[in-house]
Scaffold this active site. Structure first.
Site, PDB file in Angstrom:
ATOM      1  N   ASP A   1      -8.745  -1.458  -8.057  1.00  0.00           N
ATOM      2  CA  ASP A   1      -8.055  -1.648  -6.783  1.00  0.00           C
ATOM      3  C   ASP A   1      -7.541  -3.072  -6.616  1.00  0.00           C
ATOM      4  O   ASP A   1      -6.506  -3.291  -5.964  1.00  0.00           O
ATOM      5  CB  ASP A   1      -8.999  -1.272  -5.638  1.00  0.00           C
ATOM      6  CG  ASP A   1      -8.303  -1.215  -4.294  1.00  0.00           C
ATOM      7  OD1 ASP A   1      -7.077  -0.989  -4.260  1.00  0.00           O
ATOM      8  OD2 ASP A   1      -8.984  -1.403  -3.258  1.00  0.00           O
TER       9      ASP A   1
ATOM     10  N   HIS B   1       0.837  -1.200   0.000  1.00  0.00           N
ATOM     11  CA  HIS B   1       0.000   0.000   0.000  1.00  0.00           C
ATOM     12  C   HIS B   1       0.875   1.254   0.000  1.00  0.00           C
ATOM     13  O   HIS B   1       1.018   1.939   1.012  1.00  0.00           O
ATOM     14  CB  HIS B   1      -0.943  -0.009   1.205  1.00  0.00           C
ATOM     15  CG  HIS B   1      -2.043  -1.021   1.094  1.00  0.00           C
ATOM     16  ND1 HIS B   1      -2.020  -2.213   1.785  1.00  0.00           N
ATOM     17  CD2 HIS B   1      -3.175  -1.026   0.354  1.00  0.00           C
ATOM     18  CE1 HIS B   1      -3.106  -2.912   1.485  1.00  0.00           C
ATOM     19  NE2 HIS B   1      -3.834  -2.212   0.619  1.00  0.00           N
ATOM     20  N   ASN B   2       1.434   1.548  -1.145  1.00  0.00           N
ATOM     21  CA  ASN B   2       2.313   2.701  -1.299  1.00  0.00           C
ATOM     22  C   ASN B   2       1.917   3.471  -2.553  1.00  0.00           C
ATOM     23  O   ASN B   2       0.909   3.167  -3.198  1.00  0.00           O
ATOM     24  CB  ASN B   2       3.778   2.254  -1.352  1.00  0.00           C
ATOM     25  CG  ASN B   2       3.998   1.146  -2.380  1.00  0.00           C
ATOM     26  OD1 ASN B   2       3.448   1.193  -3.482  1.00  0.00           O
ATOM     27  ND2 ASN B   2       4.797   0.146  -2.023  1.00  0.00           N
ATOM     28  N   ALA B   3       2.716   4.470  -2.914  1.00  0.00           N
ATOM     29  CA  ALA B   3       2.373   5.331  -4.039  1.00  0.00           C
ATOM     30  C   ALA B   3       2.411   4.591  -5.375  1.00  0.00           C
ATOM     31  O   ALA B   3       1.695   4.964  -6.314  1.00  0.00           O
ATOM     32  CB  ALA B   3       3.315   6.537  -4.084  1.00  0.00           C
ATOM     33  N   VAL B   4       3.229   3.554  -5.478  1.00  0.00           N
ATOM     34  CA  VAL B   4       3.285   2.798  -6.730  1.00  0.00           C
ATOM     35  C   VAL B   4       1.972   2.049  -6.936  1.00  0.00           C
ATOM     36  O   VAL B   4       1.451   1.973  -8.058  1.00  0.00           O
ATOM     37  CB  VAL B   4       4.481   1.825  -6.734  1.00  0.00           C
ATOM     38  CG1 VAL B   4       4.575   1.091  -8.060  1.00  0.00           C
ATOM     39  CG2 VAL B   4       5.781   2.571  -6.460  1.00  0.00           C
ATOM     40  N   HIS B   5       1.421   1.502  -5.861  1.00  0.00           N
ATOM     41  CA  HIS B   5       0.107   0.858  -5.957  1.00  0.00           C
ATOM     42  C   HIS B   5      -0.945   1.876  -6.395  1.00  0.00           C
ATOM     43  O   HIS B   5      -1.801   1.583  -7.249  1.00  0.00           O
ATOM     44  CB  HIS B   5      -0.272   0.247  -4.605  1.00  0.00           C
ATOM     45  CG  HIS B   5      -1.732  -0.128  -4.495  1.00  0.00           C
ATOM     46  ND1 HIS B   5      -2.316  -1.120  -5.250  1.00  0.00           N
ATOM     47  CD2 HIS B   5      -2.720   0.389  -3.705  1.00  0.00           C
ATOM     48  CE1 HIS B   5      -3.594  -1.211  -4.936  1.00  0.00           C
ATOM     49  NE2 HIS B   5      -3.873  -0.313  -4.015  1.00  0.00           N
TER      50      HIS B   5
ATOM     51  N   HIS C   1      -7.046   6.728  -3.169  1.00  0.00           N
ATOM     52  CA  HIS C   1      -7.928   5.752  -2.530  1.00  0.00           C
ATOM     53  C   HIS C   1      -7.291   5.044  -1.335  1.00  0.00           C
ATOM     54  O   HIS C   1      -8.008   4.516  -0.484  1.00  0.00           O
ATOM     55  CB  HIS C   1      -8.384   4.704  -3.553  1.00  0.00           C
ATOM     56  CG  HIS C   1      -7.371   3.646  -3.831  1.00  0.00           C
ATOM     57  ND1 HIS C   1      -6.257   3.861  -4.632  1.00  0.00           N
ATOM     58  CD2 HIS C   1      -7.276   2.360  -3.405  1.00  0.00           C
ATOM     59  CE1 HIS C   1      -5.549   2.754  -4.696  1.00  0.00           C
ATOM     60  NE2 HIS C   1      -6.127   1.829  -3.961  1.00  0.00           N
ATOM     61  N   ASP C   2      -5.967   5.010  -1.234  1.00  0.00           N
ATOM     62  CA  ASP C   2      -5.297   4.389  -0.079  1.00  0.00           C
ATOM     63  C   ASP C   2      -4.380   5.392   0.624  1.00  0.00           C
ATOM     64  O   ASP C   2      -3.382   4.995   1.239  1.00  0.00           O
ATOM     65  CB  ASP C   2      -4.475   3.175  -0.521  1.00  0.00           C
ATOM     66  CG  ASP C   2      -5.307   1.902  -0.579  1.00  0.00           C
ATOM     67  OD1 ASP C   2      -6.298   1.810   0.171  1.00  0.00           O
ATOM     68  OD2 ASP C   2      -4.982   1.004  -1.391  1.00  0.00           O
TER      69      ASP C   2
ATOM     70  N   GLN D   1      -3.222 -16.269  -2.761  1.00  0.00           N
ATOM     71  CA  GLN D   1      -3.613 -15.794  -4.080  1.00  0.00           C
ATOM     72  C   GLN D   1      -4.741 -16.621  -4.688  1.00  0.00           C
ATOM     73  O   GLN D   1      -5.669 -16.067  -5.287  1.00  0.00           O
ATOM     74  CB  GLN D   1      -2.394 -15.791  -5.005  1.00  0.00           C
ATOM     75  CG  GLN D   1      -1.374 -14.726  -4.662  1.00  0.00           C
ATOM     76  CD  GLN D   1      -2.000 -13.340  -4.613  1.00  0.00           C
ATOM     77  OE1 GLN D   1      -2.665 -12.909  -5.554  1.00  0.00           O
ATOM     78  NE2 GLN D   1      -1.793 -12.636  -3.511  1.00  0.00           N
TER      79      GLN D   1
END
Length: 530
Positions: free
Chosen positions: A374, A224-228, A264-265, A425
């Site tokens: 998402d 959950h970072n900026a790349v996501h 969104h995150d 997964q």
């Protein structure tokens, strides 16, 4: 950050004039010494790099480059002095490898104290963003000097020409933009739609907003970072281009969809909602244990919108309406409400009563598009999907390790001893991703939908093969027995304003989060975590 190749060393062969050193900020320079002291800002903008410094002692503190550069290491040198100077060779990669940013380590420098990485990025990146914006808008240079990161910017620009393709490699793009994928990608998309002109958005305010959004994502979070966020924004753009949406959505819908994807995150702590609830986190109390993270993401985004004044030129009523609609989109990403939204979506499709001329129906489709964006990682090509799986599993297991350390009940999917990446997964694809994307394929039966479902099937088979290699006879032996593991229910959530934190009973947070912090202060309604 990994640098693909070493760039040539550029000497500073001329003293910097006093009138330049008197300005606190950055010195622009190029391989041509004639640019030093040049009054023409158009020439200074064609820089090869920049030195940030403190005017109090005229000491160079930081270098913004992609390779090595030599700078004078003398403290308080006389700008008009003659003769040779000692030089210090600095590798930009070593600056990024440090977990805590500090001054350049050299005994000749007088220390001005440590500077946080967040503040450093904000101070040193703004001019670079402005330069990137000129490239993205196709504005030609008045002076054809090549900047130091021309190759990187050129490759990133080439990638943006293929931003609508589903195999877009956000990891590569993030490297090419020096970790600024969210800012540059979002700005490019907003500009491509002509939204800056249409809504009369101030470019400086927009850049500042996007920079602050990117920095408020926790870079230490594996997933959950900026790349996501950038990846979700790119996926959202792909969905907005689908024929049904492209011919129906308004410019306001597109603006809200892209901003919601980017935020969104926002300020995600790297742990899930059950963790916040069982550790009595103040956010759980503030939002009454309902959509805790999503409410915080929304309020954080609204806080940045108001801080930057991005919509301040709009009528107050319109600004509040956009904030509310932004919150409605972000709240829809709560995984605990998956069945609620999926059931509503399925009912609409069964009854064939979705009319995109209706504003509320368009908003609902935007919610579903954001939900798909998402969790679209299992629908990406295997090379990209596997990287995301590794990152999210690492974040899950990190939370589980914290829970074990503090003798808390380990959350489902967070125990590295009883779960495997393949197990997680396969279950996630079976219970969450497949049902959602099957319905999206019914709504938008296009080549993109078929491509996503095709990758989903192949990726699930690949994880099944890895399960068998691990010594299990079939994937079912590792699958969770219930989809409740993936869609943990929470109390019903409304999209109305949450009650003020001042009305809630104060609560002390005693457990550490994934960041290792143990002290949290109470915040007023809508404020961001300090």
């Amino acid at each position: 950050m990994e640098v693909c190749y070493q760039l040539p060393v550029l000497p500073l062969d001329r003293p910097v004039p006093k009138h330049v050193l008197s300005r606190r900020g950055a010195i622009s320079f190029s391989s041509s010494s004639s640019l030093f002291g040049a009054p023409d800002p158009r020439q200074l903008s064609q820089r090869r790099g920049a030195i940030s410094y403190d005017s109090s002692d005229q000491t160079a503190l930081y270098i913004r480059m992609l390779g090595d550069v030599r700078v004078r290491s003398q403290v308080g040198f006389d700008p008009e002095g003659k003769g040779s100077y000692s030089y210090l060779c600095i590798d930009f990669r070593t600056l990024h490898s440090c977990s805590d940013s500090s001054l350049i380590p050299d005994p000749g420098f007088s220390s001005a104290g440590p500077v946080s990485g967040r503040r450093l990025r904000r101070l040193l990146s703004f001019q670079r963003y402005l330069h990137s914006s000129r490239l993205l808008r196709g504005t030609p240079h008045l002076n054809p000097l090549h900047i130091l990161d021309e190759d990187y910017t050129g490759q990133a620009k080439c990638m943006l020409e293929r931003v609508a393709t589903w195999n877009f490699d956000i990891f590569l793009y993030d490297r090419l933009t020096n970790g600024n994928s969210l800012v540059t990608l979002t700005f490019h998309l907003l500009n491509q739609y002509g939204l800056l002109e249409l809504f009369q958005l101030d470019m400086v305010k927009l850049w500042r907003f996007l920079v602050m959004v990117q920095e408020d994502y926790h870079s230490l979070n594996p997933y959950h970072n900026a790349v996501h966020a950038a990846d979700v924004t790119q996926a959202m753009y792909c969905y907005l281009r689908e024929p049904k949406l492209a011919k129906s959505l308004t410019s306001c819908d597109i603006l809200l969809g892209l901003l919601a994807a980017a935020t969104h995150d926002l300020d995600h702590p790297g742990v899930n909602q059950p963790f916040l609830i069982k550790t009595n986190h103040y956010l759980a109390k503030l939002y009454r244990n309902s959509s805790v993270l999503e409410n915080h993401h929304w309020r954080s985004a609204v806080g940045l919108l108001r801080e930057t004044g991005l919509f301040s030129h709009l009528p107050a009523e319109d600004g509040l309406k956009m904030e509310h609609q932004l919150g409605s989109l972000i709240l829809a990403t709560d995984i605990s409400r998956q069945n609620e939204y999926l059931g509503k979506f399925r009912t609409h499709l069964d009854q064939d009563d979705l009319y995109l001329s209706n504003a509320s129906h368009r908003h609902f489709i935007l919610q579903m598009a954001l939900k798909c964006a998402d969790i679209c990682n299992p629908c990406r090509p295997w090379e990209l999907s596997k990287q995301w799986s590794e990152k999210v599993t690492e974040e899950f297991f990190h939370q589980g390790d914290i829970e074990k350390k503090h003798r808390l009940e380990v959350s489902p999917l967070c125990d590295s001893q009883s779960n495997s990446m393949a197990n997680i997964q396969i279950g996630f694809m079976t219970y969450v991703v497949e049902p959602l994307f099957a319905e999206w394929g019914r709504f938008s039966d296009t080549r993109l939908s078929q491509t996503m479902l095709g990758h989903l099937g192949l990726n699930k088979a690949s994880w099944g093969g890895l399960v068998q290699q691990e010594g299990f006879s079939s994937p079912e032996e590792l699958e969770p027995s219930s989809p409740a593991f993936f869609t943990m229910s929470t109390p019903a959530v409304t999209e109305s304003e949450p009650e003020s934190a001042s009305a809630a009973e104060p609560i002390a947070v005693t457990m550490a989060t994934a960041t290792g912090e143990t002290n949290y202060k109470e915040i007023p309604q809508g404020s961001k975590e300090s």
